[in-house]
Design an enzyme around this catalytic site. Structure first.
Site, PDB file in Angstrom:
ATOM      1  N   ASP A   1      -4.728   6.029  -4.421  1.00  0.00           N
ATOM      2  CA  ASP A   1      -4.311   7.535  -4.669  1.00  0.00           C
ATOM      3  C   ASP A   1      -4.299   7.676  -6.187  1.00  0.00           C
ATOM      4  OD1 ASP A   1      -4.180   8.473  -2.318  1.00  0.00           O
ATOM      5  OD2 ASP A   1      -1.912   8.712  -2.209  1.00  0.00           O
TER       6      ASP A   1
ATOM      7  N   ASP B   1       0.728  -0.980  -0.012  1.00  0.00           N
ATOM      8  CA  ASP B   1       0.039   0.120  -0.010  1.00  0.00           C
ATOM      9  C   ASP B   1       0.852   1.114   0.062  1.00  0.00           C
ATOM     10  OD1 ASP B   1      -2.461   1.474   0.575  1.00  0.00           O
ATOM     11  OD2 ASP B   1      -1.916   1.622   2.445  1.00  0.00           O
ATOM     12  N   LYS B   2       0.528   2.227  -0.386  1.00  0.00           N
ATOM     13  CA  LYS B   2       1.317   3.575  -0.388  1.00  0.00           C
ATOM     14  C   LYS B   2       1.134   4.373   0.786  1.00  0.00           C
ATOM     15  CE  LYS B   2       0.502   7.365  -2.485  1.00  0.00           C
ATOM     16  NZ  LYS B   2       0.772   8.235  -1.434  1.00  0.00           N
TER      17      LYS B   2
END
Lengths: 1570, 389
Positions: free
Chosen positions: A890, A421-422
């Site tokens: 995102d 995940d970021k």
């Protein structure tokens, strides 16, 4: 008396009703009805309708004393191995085929079972104890007889009881909130134990009891609650309460207090228990640990299968042998062939069959019974050591790595793909306000950037610790106020002392501070305002103040200023931030001016918004302060509360405050004692009492802190109003009419307030730019509209730029509603709110209706800072051969930029961007990409030798598993793949997934943007299942849970976003960078330890069993064993068990430092090099050889002697033990005192047991009756001679092989070990040397080693020139018919088209691809270089085009203030950006974080996502078909008319000539193309 | 594990109290201890197996093993042993010290003196058959001589055979005497009386009698005294095997039956010596220790060196072995042998161990040389790596 009577009648009535209810409950099984227990305290227990519900006693134990044995055994027999061993043990009870004493044969099984049982029992006991402790916690329960609350144990609480809770108490059950001491009827709870979120959540008293002003009296409670059956959804609770009056009120999750939460900020509250014990939501959410089977274990199981086959073969062989042996004697029975017990003669066939079974028993040791237990023990020890690792401990949060899954530690050493995940994983999820744009003007916040840079510096130069950091802080000159100047100084000091990673003590202090308040490190809080904007805010404030004072309409103000003010209002109030003060962090600051609840009913609305009231309230609303409790009556019990209370409110409002309120509120000194009174009684000035904000998400807090920096500070939030302090204006209270919370579908949140100055009903909306921009009112065409368009266009510009900068963007918009509009909307909204069925959906629709025709105020850019060490970790994981995919929700631009920042994407590598909006387009794009990759990298494979000399790193591959569909190795090129969520959805379709994978697996890094949680998990699943690789998913939020669960190993970051990811994960760690040590060191160790241990186990057992097998040739295959059955059975269990456990737990092949410095060593595990299938067979062969030696040396030493069976067998056992232990010694890489101890212990144990056993009983141990055997043997020199000779002879080959291997073809790990031995300084030199050799990170060997080739993971693939190329490939298609109108600014395309038209900079990428028929597009000058020749298009391969890219940035980015001329010309020209603009891109370097990568970062991939999507219009079938036809063309050609003409052709061409490393291939390729 | 949230709750107690007290120092820190063990930094020896590091071990092993092997070989060859093999009546047997001829007195050949006896396949025939086998010794036996009988192809280690005994009966347990273990089936009872000693092992007791006579040069036969005690393990004789309590063995064994193959009951095995009768008869005890391999020998008698007599135990000359041939082995292709041997500190004669030591030592030495070559050819880089040390 009378009262009693009525009560009793009511009881009867109640019970009748209860019966009715019960029937109803039975009928509709979906609800639960809860009555007050007090009504039934006299009646018999069975009348209580609540009696069916679980009580609050919890029992998490699995067993009771009685059920333990059967239940535990039942569970253990789920494991196949246990069943097998029990079967064998039982087989021993069959007389014809028994091999051992039946009782003895049971011993190992019983031992294993009982060890497991004891472990289970102990765990269960611990659970029991913790249950007991919890069950005996105290709480206050209302007791009818005593008429007061009495202390009771938790376990005595029943559904229907009334519970009084005080501050900081933990809730014993799920309680419906009926009363609170809080004047707002609120209760604050902390749900950290449930979801890990440390911020406070508000819960509200049930609406009917809202206005109950006197103390709640449970004995008067008559209502019946009907609600859902217990379920585990923490975020949902629905039901209704029916009062005795017949009135019904809805119950929502806001009314329910969940078990396990802690009451905060509230003195006291009372509630009725709804769910108790195991039916509480907290308990229902508890699931046990997960059981996963590791890859190694799967592999092991295969070999266990082989062992079974070997066993069967051996048994069969023996059986046939026995049959033949019997047969040779024919009818003449030899005297030693004992008849069956019945005295009958067994036929050879029958006895062969019996013997087969006997042999299974005798050889059972081959299937290692202790293997499973040993592996579990070793894993637990490994988990323990991982837990204990100091480097995996995070001091800030005082947490260390948790291993939640105990049995997959070794998987950590075999990972091939990481899915990350970021947000919150790569980044800190600490949102820092960076910049904003208001009304089309950008405020760059340079000072703020410098401040953040300083943080970065502090982090970087932590050790130098220069004390004068505070001095470098920018000061705001424009702020004249003394206070704010003082604030700056203060702030600089605070930044100094709260540096995130300062000395330990500081870090600790900071962590303690941050424990009190979520999301508030000083870095996030202290924002340096932009002077220009600050001036404007001040200006706007004073103008407004002036206007208000002079009762002028605010509409005459300059619209920019109002926008600015509105912008900050929105920042401040459009959120769910709770304000608290630092001294008592859990107590919110109260700034109550008047009581108003959010509009809940229509009457309420009418009352509030009738014109007469509006006039008066305009005076009052801002600042009337009231203490409501003083004149509260007790009379409102269960009357229609809303209407009455509104009336009361009206009274209250009118009486105490006259029109003077306004003057008071607007006086320049904004904090008179009455107003500024804080709850904690400290009336100190605002500067001293620093407010703390507790937000549900960190970006909310960041925005509020940002607004505070502009002196628009949120000072109080209540359910019905928000108080904000403005410069000049003082405190304004916004009447909060509605809050439409954030949801991920809408991607926005809104608040509806009444503006205290204009008195208009205003909607403030905050949300993702893509969503908000679509909701903006299209500006009219007049001059004003022109300005709006300009603003819109500019804002979009800035948004793109923010995104390119890696910032999270949010748009702020507002909308002013007329009363009528509002009334219309409100009516339907209220309907939605009161609906019981489908409430969520209705509310969602209602929100959609509200959020339309917005007016854009501005946009913000929030930076989500990278966590420490992320780039380094990624670089090192990548060197370790791991493919890292980032899956983020995102937007593409943000994601790409974060990816660059964290070195996931390398500026030097090419990037393939896939954006399409239809299945077909996706298919075409994938085809193109694949073709491109093949063509591009094919050239290199023609010359493998040369490629081999190139750096490994550019082309390494993982060897695909044999089972994989495609057998040829896939090369991993220096390519990055970027794909957005929509395209991903198409690509994940079953028809395309193969292609998608083929493309993705050739890329070094893959970035999936805008992906949903489901997509994340689908990607992981796809890669895992199709590529048959080991996957690791790491994430921190609820959106990562599915991905974490799907992956082979799920890692949760115990960060700020709650515990859901952690709960779902196998490993939870504090920071992303911990992954490096976890994988590279612990993973490697665990894997190599366990792999070696398993192999050793197989060897050991095979070796031991083979001894008996050889003996069968000398005992007529009768199943006889020369090894005493005791030794045979306990050999594995006792004598040889401990050393391998120690080695399996502690052996280190390479030191932790070397493993981290040489991540390449990780490939050892990825390629399963410690435990390859052939190794099993090698070990088996070695085992058979060794057993031959161990058998035949004693055989020949004793042949034709008077030795008896067991006196001969005992030396063999001893020899086998010594050989096995010495073998382990050879395989042990690290000898600590524990290894020595365990080996000597094993030997001593064997001799001790043997001596005791042989001395204990002369006649007990039939048939071996080994009395005094060992003692006799110890007196014989022959025994010692054998003990020396045999192990040497048995292990000589292995020892020799190991030595040769170490010298001739050392594995990378062995090289690592050799490095380990060097003194540290030399090692460092060598390592740095190897690192300096840029581009060949794998060439880790010091020069003197370099001729030794690294054993194999690197294929003969090649790549060259790629390394230096910086080209961008955008695979984007847009049909020209769609594009052109948009470019010409026409209206045809509607708003979005126009917008596209506005963001002119995005066209540059796409443009060239517009009619591109090549399978891939080379954007840029190279394409043009060759003119009409294919050579030109191909010749680009190796060329760098960074210069041009930089230029692209420059042009695009310099234009914010004067937008470029409308693009009416052909788009392609836009791509031909002048490289002279290169210098303009230099500003980017000023952004500290992204400084270096930005110089070369191709921003060209940053177009608006909409515009680069391949939008094949539905009507454009023929278009796409034609397009595909072109693709299918074997020699793709490009129509000359579409080729861009490049101004800088020559220069680039020169550049091109300088860089290619593979010109020959190019030319060859060119010819084919031509 | 089900109570995970409860664990969390327990932990929650700390932070909340810490919040209340505001004490930073009181918060118990979960930081792991920085000990060598927990951080896996225990001092360790890390041998790296390369040619260079390993070759000394090979040389050392070679250098130690070869002398040991030579020593063993020499020792073994000093043991005089020969198997009196009497299969050919016309040959005069003279054995050199190394000769090990596989000949026996089974009487397979027609020419063998025991051929007639060997034709008898019946176990408990009442008429004993005797045969005499002459042989000559070329060299005298100087020290104690051990007389073995050897059986070949006799699977005393057969699984069911090995089990077929009752150790507690043999240990003198009265209840087992009357009620032997089931393991003895089908040799547990005979004619409804318990068999003592029960089981197949006891049932197949070797019952040949071997007597040795020295033929004086004048032709007279002198019986060689054969000591029948001391041939079993001391612990067997005194601990493991015991007669049931009672003075008169005949009385004690009343109510039991002799094994079916036996000619006389157990209490008549050696009527001359009550210490060697019944279960503690040493021939019986020796037989009960089942042999490991199908070809085995068992100690039969000891010919003790006469004290203070310088004459050899068995002088050179002619001997006659008188065999009372009872034990049928022809049915399973068995062979019977008589072996005379002296023994040394390492047991009977067996040159194997010496040869094995020499071989292993040599191989080690050879591998050491190979490693040395490898080390010289390929290990140089490693050497260089070590040089910076």
């Amino acid at each position: 008396m009378a009262r009693e009577k009525t009560t009793e009648t009511e009881v009867v009535k109640g019970s009748k009703e209860a019966k009715r209810q019960r029937k109803k409950t039975k009928k509709e099984y979906k609800t639960r009805t809860v009555h007050s227990n007090l009504l039934y305290y006299r009646t018999k227990a069975e009348d209580n309708p609540n009696r069916h519900y679980a009580d609050n006693k919890i029992k998490t134990t699995k067993y009771t004393l009685l059920s333990f044995l059967p239940k535990n055994l039942f569970e253990q027999f789920h494991r196949f191995a246990n069943v097998y061993f029990v079967f064998i043990a039982l087989l021993n009870f069959v007389p014809v085929c028994n091999a051992f004493q039946p009782e003895l044969a049971l011993a190992p099984v019983v031992f294993i079972l009982s060890v497991t049982a004891i472990k289970d029992l102990w765990e269960d006991y611990r659970r029991h104890r913790s249950d007991k402790e919890i069950n005996h916690m105290d709480c206050l329960v209302y007791s009818r007889p005593e008429r007061q609350y009495l202390e009771r144990f938790w376990k005595e609480v029943r559904v229907g009881d009334f519970i009084r809770l005080r501050c900081n108490e933990i809730l014993p059950a799920d309680v419906l909130l009926l009363s609170s001491s809080d004047p707002d009827r609120l209760v604050h709870i902390e749900t950290a134990t449930l979801d890990g979120e440390t911020n406070l959540k508000q819960r509200q008293v049930v609406r009917s009891f809202l206005d109950l002003d006197c103390e709640f009296d449970p004995s008067k409670y008559r209502s019946v609650i009907e609600c859902e059956k217990p379920n585990n959804d923490l975020a949902r609770f629905r039901g209704y309460i029916t009062h005795s009056s017949g009135r019904r009120d809805g119950l929502y999750k806001d009314n329910l207090l969940l078990r396990g939460c802690t009451i905060r900020n509230t003195e006291e509250c009372v509630g009725i228990v709804i769910y108790a014990g195991h039916e509480t939501k907290a308990m229902l959410n508890n699931n046990g640990p997960r059981y996963k089977r590791s890859k190694l274990e799967r592999q092991m199981n295969v070999d266990v299968g082989w062992c079974v086959i070997i066993l069967l073969v051996m048994c069969l062989f023996s059986a046939i042998g026995h049959g033949l042996w019997m047969y040779q004697y024919g009818e003449k029975r030899p005297v030693f062939d004992v008849l069956s017990p019945e005295g009958t003669h067994m036929s050879p066939v029958l006895s062969a069959i019996y013997l087969f079974l006997t042999m299974i028993i005798v050889f059972q040791v081959l299937i290692p019974i202790s293997l499973f237990v040993s592996i579990e023990i070793v894993k637990i020890c490994q988990v323990y050591f991982i837990h204990q690792d100091l480097e995996l401990y995070d001091e800030e949060t005082d947490s260390h790595l948790q291993c939640r899954a105990l049995n997959i530690t070794e998987d950590l050493g075999q990972m091939q793909y990481i899915f990350s995940d970021k947000t919150g994983t790569l980044t800190e999820n600490k949102m820092v306000f960076r910049r904003c744009t208001v009304a089309g003007v950008e405020y760059s916040h340079d000072a703020n950037a410098r401040r953040l840079a300083m943080y970065q510096d502090v982090v970087d130069s932590e050790e130098e610790d220069c004390p004068s950091h505070g001095g470098t802080l920018p000061r705001r000159d424009s702020v004249t106020s003394h206070q704010s100047a003082a604030k700056v100084v203060l702030r600089s000091q605070s930044t100094k002392s709260h540096r995130r990673t300062g000395s330990r003590a500081e870090a600790k202090r900071a962590s303690i501070l941050s424990k009190h308040t979520a999301f508030s490190s000083p870095m996030e809080k202290d924002i340096t305002p932009d002077p220009q904007l600050l001036d404007k805010v001040n200006d706007g404030g004073s103008q407004m103040d002036f206007k208000r004072f002079h009762s002028q309409s605010l509409s005459q103000m300059p619209s920019e200023l109002t926008d600015i003010i509105d912008f900050f209002i929105a920042l401040t109030i459009c959120n769910t931030v709770v304000v608290s003060s630092p001294n008592q962090p859990r107590h919110k600051v109260r700034m109550r001016f008047e009581l108003k609840s959010p509009v809940k009913t229509i009457e309420d609305f009418i009352k509030r918004f009738t014109p007469s009231r509006l006039t008066s309230s305009s005076n009052n609303s801002s600042s009337s302060s009231l203490n409501r409790s003083s004149n509260r009556g007790c009379s409102h019990l269960l009357t229609s509360p809303s209407a009455e209370s509104t009336l009361t409110k009206l009274d209250e409002e009118r009486h105490p405050r006259g029109p003077g309120g306004l003057e008071q509120a607007s006086s320049p000194v904004p904090a008179p004692p009455t107003l500024g009174t804080c709850y904690d009684g400290k009336p100190g000035s605002q500067e001293e009492v620093e407010l703390r904000y507790e937000a549900e998400s960190p970006d909310e807090a960041a925005l509020v802190y940002a607004a505070r920096a502009y002196k628009c500070s949120l000072v109080g939030r209540l359910p019905d109003q928000v108080t904000v302090e403005f410069p000049h204006l003082g405190r304004l209270s916004f009447e909060l009419l509605h809050t439409l919370g954030f949801d991920s579908n809408r991607k926005r949140m809104s608040v509806v307030v009444r503006h205290p100055l204009t008195d208009q009903i205003t909607v403030y909306t905050k949300g993702a730019d893509s969503v908000i921009m679509d909701l903006i009112t299209p500006p009219p065409t007049d001059s004003k509209g022109k300005r709006h368009r300009r603003i819109l266009y500019k804002t979009q510009n800035y948004l793109n730029r923010y995104a390119a900068d890696g910032l999270r963007t949010l748009c702020i918009a507002k909308k002013v509603m007329s009363k009528e509009e509002y009334a219309v909307w409100l009516r339907r909204h209220l309907e939605a709110e009161t609906a019981i069925q489908g409430r969520e959906d209705l509310l969602f629709e209602s929100a959609l209706r509200l959020e339309t025709n917005l007016h854009l105020l501005g946009a913000t850019g929030i930076e989500d800072r990278l966590q420490d060490g992320v780039p380094e970790t990624i670089a090192s994981l990548r060197k370790a051969g791991l493919q890292i995919w980032v899956l983020t929700g995102d937007k593409q631009e943000t994601a790409i930029n974060i990816a660059y920042a964290c070195k996931l994407l390398d500026p030097e590598e090419e990037i393939i961007t896939l954006n399409a909006d239809s299945q077909d387009a996706t298919a075409v794009l994938l085809e193109e990409s694949l073709h491109y990759i093949q063509v591009k990298f094919l050239c290199s494979s023609s010359d493998p030798s040369r490629a081999f000399q190139n750096d490994y790193a550019s082309v390494y591959s993982f060897s695909p598993p044999a089972s994989s569909s495609s057998s040829q190795p896939f090369l991993v090129h220096r390519l990055g793949l970027v794909i957005d969520g929509r395209t991903l959805a198409y690509a994940l379709d079953s028809s395309l997934e193969e292609k998608f994978l083929a493309v993705a697996r050739s890329c070094r890094s893959v970035l999936c943007c805008r992906s949903t949680p489901l997509q994340k998990s689908m990607v992981v699943k796809l890669v895992r299942n199709k590529l048959k690789v080991m996957t690791l998913a790491i994430g921190d939020g609820a959106n990562d849970v599915s991905m974490i669960q799907v992956a082979d190993v799920g890692v949760g970051i115990s960060g700020q976003e709650g515990m859901q990811a952690v709960m779902a994960s196998d490993f939870a760690m504090p920071r992303f960078r911990n992954l490096q040590k976890l994988l590279l060191v612990h993973g490697h160790w665990c894997y190599s330890r366990l792999a070696n241990m398993i192999l050793y186990f197989f060897y050991k057992n095979a070796m031991f069993v083979a001894l008996i097998f050889w003996y069968q040739f000398h005992c007529g295959f009768s199943g006889s064993a020369m090894i005493d059955q005791w030794y045979l059975i306990f050999f594995n269990l006792m004598f040889s068990a401990f050393p391998q456990l120690i080695t399996g737990t502690l052996d280190k092949d390479v030191s932790s430092e070397t493993l981290q410095e040489l991540p390449q060593l990780y490939m050892n595990g990825q390629n399963s090099e410690e435990y390859k299938p052939y190794m099993f067979w090698v070990n088996m062969i070695d085992a058979f050889y060794q057993s031959l030696v161990c058998f035949f040396i004693p055989y020949f030493a004793y042949v034709d002697s008077d030795v008896d069976l067991f006196t001969w067998g005992t030396p063999i056992t001893t020899l086998a033990l010594l050989t096995i232990l010495t073998h382990l010694g050879i395989e042990t890489k690290t000898w600590t005192w524990l290894n020595w101890l365990s080996i000597s212990f094993s030997v001593c144990l064997f001799f001790t047991v043997a001596l005791c056993y042989n001395a204990s009983c002369p006649s007990c141990f039939s048939p071996s009756s080994p009395y005094w055997t060992m003692q006799t043997l110890l007196g014989e020199p022959l025994f010692y001679l054998l003990c020396v000779l045999t192990p040497v002879a048995a292990l000589m080959p292995r020892y020799f092989y190991r030595a040769c291997q170490g010298s001739l073809f050392p594995s990378p790990v062995q090289v690592g070990r050799q490095l380990d031995q060097l003194p540290s300084d030399i090692r460092r030199n060598i390592l740095s040397l190897s690192r300096v050799q840029a581009g060949s990170p794998l060439d880790l060997r010091p020069p003197f080693l370099s001729s030794l080739s690294f054993a194999g993971p690197f294929p003969k693939g090649c790549s060259h020139g790629v390394a230096t190329s910086q080209n961008q490939y955008s695979f984007t298609k847009r049909p020209p018919d769609r594009l052109d109108p948009s470019l010409s600014g026409g209206v045809a395309g509607g708003l979005t088209e126009k917008k596209r038209c506005l963001d002119e900079e995005d066209q540059y990428t796409l443009a060239s691809t517009e009619t591109d028929t090549l399978p891939y597009t080379k954007e840029g000058p190279r394409a043009g270089t060759g003119g009409g020749s294919g050579a030109g298009t191909r010749g680009v391969t190796g060329a760098g085009s960074g210069v041009r890219l930089g230029a692209g940035d420059g042009e695009t980015w310099t234009g914010p203030d004067d937008p470029p001329a409308p693009l009416t010309q052909d788009c392609q020209d836009v791509t031909l950006l002048d490289s002279s603009d290169l210098s303009l891109s230099s500003w980017i370097t000023s952004t500290p974080l992204l400084g270096t990568p930005w110089l070369t970062t191709p921003l060209l991939t940053m177009p608006q996502s909409e515009s680069i999507q391949l939008t094949l219009p539905p009507a454009g079938r023929d278009q796409s078909a034609a397009y595909r036809r072109n693709c299918d063309d074997p020699t793709p050609h490009r129509p000359p008319e579409h080729r861009p003409i490049l101004p800088t052709e020559g220069a680039d061409h020169a550049h091109n000539q300088a860089t290619p490393t593979c010109p020959k291939e190019h030319s060859s390729l060119q010819t084919t193309l031509l | 594990m089900m109570a995970s949230s409860y664990n969390a709750k327990e932990e929650d107690g700390n932070p909340s109290s810490a919040t209340v007290h505001g004490g930073a120092g009181t918060v118990k820190n979960k930081k792991p201890d920085n000990t060598a063990f927990k951080q896996q930094r225990l001092p360790a020896w890390q041998p790296i197996l390369t040619a260079g590091t390993v070759l000394p071990a090979f040389f050392v092993i070679g250098l130690i093993f070869i002398p040991i092997g030579i020593g063993l070989f020499v020792t073994s060859n000093n043991i005089k042993e020969f198997e009196a093999c009497l299969y050919s009546v016309y040959s005069k047997y003279s054995f050199s010290s190394l000769s090990t001829l596989q000949i026996d007195y089974t009487g397979v050949d027609l020419s063998s003196p025991c051929f007639n006896c060997s034709q008898n396949y019946i176990w408990n025939s009442t008429t004993p058959c005797t045969c005499s086998v002459p042989f000559s010794l070329d060299q005298p036996f100087e020290s104690n001589v051990f007389m073995y009988y050897g059986l070949s192809n006799f699977y005393q280690n057969h699984r069911r055979y090995v089990k077929s005994r009752d150790d507690s009966q043999l240990n003198g347990d009265l209840s087992s005497l009357k009620n032997p273990s089931k393991e003895c089936e089908p040799y547990r009872t005979s004619e409804n009386k318990p068999i003592a000693p029960c089981g197949a092992i006891a049932n197949s007791l070797f019952n040949d009698t071997l007597d040795l006579y020295y033929i004086d040069p004048n032709g007279s036969r002198t019986a060689i005294p054969l000591v029948k005690k001391g041939i079993a393990w001391w612990t067997d004789k005194h601990v493991k095997f015991r007669n049931p309590a009672g003075n008169n063995l005949t009385v004690v064994f009343q109510g039991t039956s002799k094994p079916v193959n036996w000619r006389k009951p157990v209490y008549e095995l050696d009527p001359s010596d009550s210490d060697n009768n019944g279960f503690i008869n040493e021939d019986f005890i020796v037989w009960m220790r089942t042999a490991a391999l199908p070809t085995f020998r068992k100690l039969y008698r000891i010919i003790q060196k006469k004290p203070n007599n310088m004459s050899p135990t068995l002088p050179r000359g002619q001997y006659i072995l008188d065999v009372t041939y009872n034990y049928p082995v022809r049915s399973f292709e068995g062979r019977k042998r008589m072996i005379l041997s002296t023994i040394s500190w390492m047991g009977g004669k067996n040159p194997f161990l010496g040869i094995a030591y020499i071989t292993v030592g040599s191989v080690c030495f050879f591998l050491g040389i190979v490693l040395l070559i490898i080390h010289h050819k390929y290990g140089n880089r490693n050497n260089n790596a070590d040089i910076p040390n």
